[in-house]
Scaffold this motif. Structure first.
Motif, short mmCIF file in Angstrom:
data_model
loop_
_atom_site.label_atom_id
_atom_site.label_comp_id
_atom_site.label_asym_id
_atom_site.label_seq_id
_atom_site.Cartn_x
_atom_site.Cartn_y
_atom_site.Cartn_z
N HIS A 306 -6.17 -9.45 -11.88
CA HIS A 306 -5.47 -9.20 -10.63
C HIS A 306 -6.41 -8.42 -9.71
N GLN A 330 -3.27 -6.02 0.16
CA GLN A 330 -2.87 -7.40 -0.12
C GLN A 330 -2.94 -7.64 -1.62
N ASP A 332 -3.39 -9.82 -4.93
CA ASP A 332 -4.02 -11.04 -5.45
C ASP A 332 -4.57 -11.95 -4.36
N ASP A 334 -3.73 -12.91 -1.47
CA ASP A 334 -2.88 -13.93 -0.87
C ASP A 334 -1.62 -13.29 -0.30
N GLY A 335 -1.03 -13.93 0.70
CA GLY A 335 0.26 -13.48 1.23
C GLY A 335 0.14 -12.41 2.29
N ASP A 356 3.40 -9.07 0.00
CA ASP A 356 3.92 -10.24 -0.72
C ASP A 356 3.39 -10.22 -2.15
N TRP A 357 4.22 -10.62 -3.08
CA TRP A 357 3.90 -10.75 -4.51
C TRP A 357 3.92 -9.41 -5.24
N ASP A 358 4.01 -8.29 -4.51
CA ASP A 358 4.12 -7.01 -5.22
C ASP A 358 5.55 -6.87 -5.76
N THR A 359 5.69 -6.16 -6.88
CA THR A 359 6.99 -6.06 -7.53
C THR A 359 7.79 -4.90 -6.94
#
Length: 390
Positions: A306, A330, A332, A334-335, A356-359
């Motif tokens: 990651h 950002q 990974d 992306d997003g 985006d994509w973070d938990t």
């Protein structure tokens, strides 16, 4: 419980300042951090200090024990490091190991029982060794989570390097089936081309060359992990010739055979610049950093690691130091970007906007970013960087 103990050192002070010159910890001080002034009251046997600590629930007696025991502890740490002392070891690391040993000694103090026949110094010896192994286990990114498994991996490493049939020898030694021994051999083969590590011999002692850990992201830590090797190879093959050469030379690793050369002998950026005519040392370093970032992106795409990308959005300075800053991050590569606010004066941080994509629950990427930035010196905060993690 140790919480029931007092540790009042009134009347005693450290005999030697840890950092007397302000320019680093000297070995003389590092080896005397437990020395007290004035001299602790004399006893006929060091074990009397330990018994007094347990009877009176006062850890000042434990400090008296350490005052006298410190030379033995120094010797054991030096033997563990495989050096003679002086400038041959990193004194900060030496103290860190020593404090880890002291913590283990404290934890085991409550379990000590003189009726079993051993003095405390004898009783504590194997636990000191475990503390040193656990410290190194934390340094080595390939390490397994269990100290028991860690010891078995090192045992297999010794058999692998010193016997003709490591699997059978390991099976006999641990009374396990051959399949389990094969699994340990796979682990050893998977890490054998990473930076050198200490190999445990038959007597539990360690041999080999110690290698200082680099504080930057080091791809040699993952390149030849058995599970990730194919992903790394595919990512590496997508780089151009110059990028591949810069990474192989600077990281002292051959991507064809997996051989790792001495980290000390790797070429400087000046030497890398000579390899590519028309380049300067700073140009070679910039090209290397770009190659690192490109490989990171490719490895993320392969699902091998990651990464969190950071960009400094604003900062506030006080007395020439950065007191606070806002970073975009950002996940990974992306997003949409998220945003983090950092208060360096108080060591605090806040996630303003999740990327985006973070938990939502763990903020895995934001947490990595915050941990990295809070550990940076304020004068060296990056304007833009990519931080990779497994």
């Amino acid at each position: 419980m140790l919480s029931d103990f007092s540790w009042d050192m009134t009347g005693y002070i450290p005999k030697h300042a840890v950092n007397p010159h302000g320019d680093g910890i000297i070995p003389y001080a590092a080896e005397r951090i437990f020395q007290l002034e004035p001299e602790p009251p004399a006893v006929g046997n060091l074990n009397e200090y330990i018994l007094s600590a347990l009877q009176e629930k006062n850890l000042i007696y434990f400090s008296f024990f350490l005052h006298h025991y410190e030379p033995q502890l120094n010797k054991r740490i030096k033997d563990f490091l495989g050096v003679d002392g002086g400038d041959l070891y990193d004194t900060d690391r030496f103290i860190d190991i020593k404090l880890s040993c002291r913590e283990q000694m404290l934890q085991k103090l409550m379990d000590y029982d003189l009726a079993k026949g051993a003095e405390y110094a004898t009783y504590i010896f194997p636990f000191i060794r475990d503390a040193m192994l656990r410290f190194r286990m934390g340094e080595e990114k390939w390490s397994v989570s269990s100290l028991t498994n860690y010891k078995m991996v090192r045992s297999m490493a010794w058999l692998y390097h010193n016997t003709k049939d490591a699997v059978n020898e390991f099976s006999k030694k641990y009374n396990c089936d051959l399949a389990l021994a094969e699994e340990y051999l796979k682990v050893v083969r998977g890490i054998r081309n990473q930076q050198p590590f200490y190999v445990t011999d038959e007597n539990g002692e360690e041999t080999g060359e110690d290698v200082a850990l680099d504080d930057s992201w080091n791809y040699t830590d993952i390149l030849w992990n058995g599970i990730q090797a194919e992903k790394v190879q595919r990512a590496f093959e997508k780089l151009n010739y110059r990028e591949q050469t810069l990474l192989e030379k600077r990281l002292a690793i051959c991507m064809t055979c997996g051989r790792v050369s001495s980290w000390k002998d790797r070429p400087t950026f000046e030497e890398l610049a000579v390899m590519f005519e028309g380049s300067t040392a700073s140009g070679a370093e910039r090209a290397y950093r770009k190659a690192v970032d490109k490989l990171t992106e490719l490895l993320v795409a392969e699902g091998a690691i990651h990464a969190v990308r950071l960009k400094q959005k604003s900062k506030i300075k006080r007395k020439k130091k950065i007191a606070a800053a806002i970073y975009e991050y950002q996940a990974d590569c992306d997003g949409e970007w998220g945003e983090i606010s950092l208060d360096f004066e108080n060591g605090k941080a806040e996630v303003i906007l999740l990327a985006d994509w973070d938990t939502v629950k763990t903020n895995k990427f934001a947490s990595r970013a915050i941990a990295y930035l809070l550990n940076c010196e304020s004068e060296k905060l990056p304007k833009e960087i990519m931080v990779a993690f497994e």
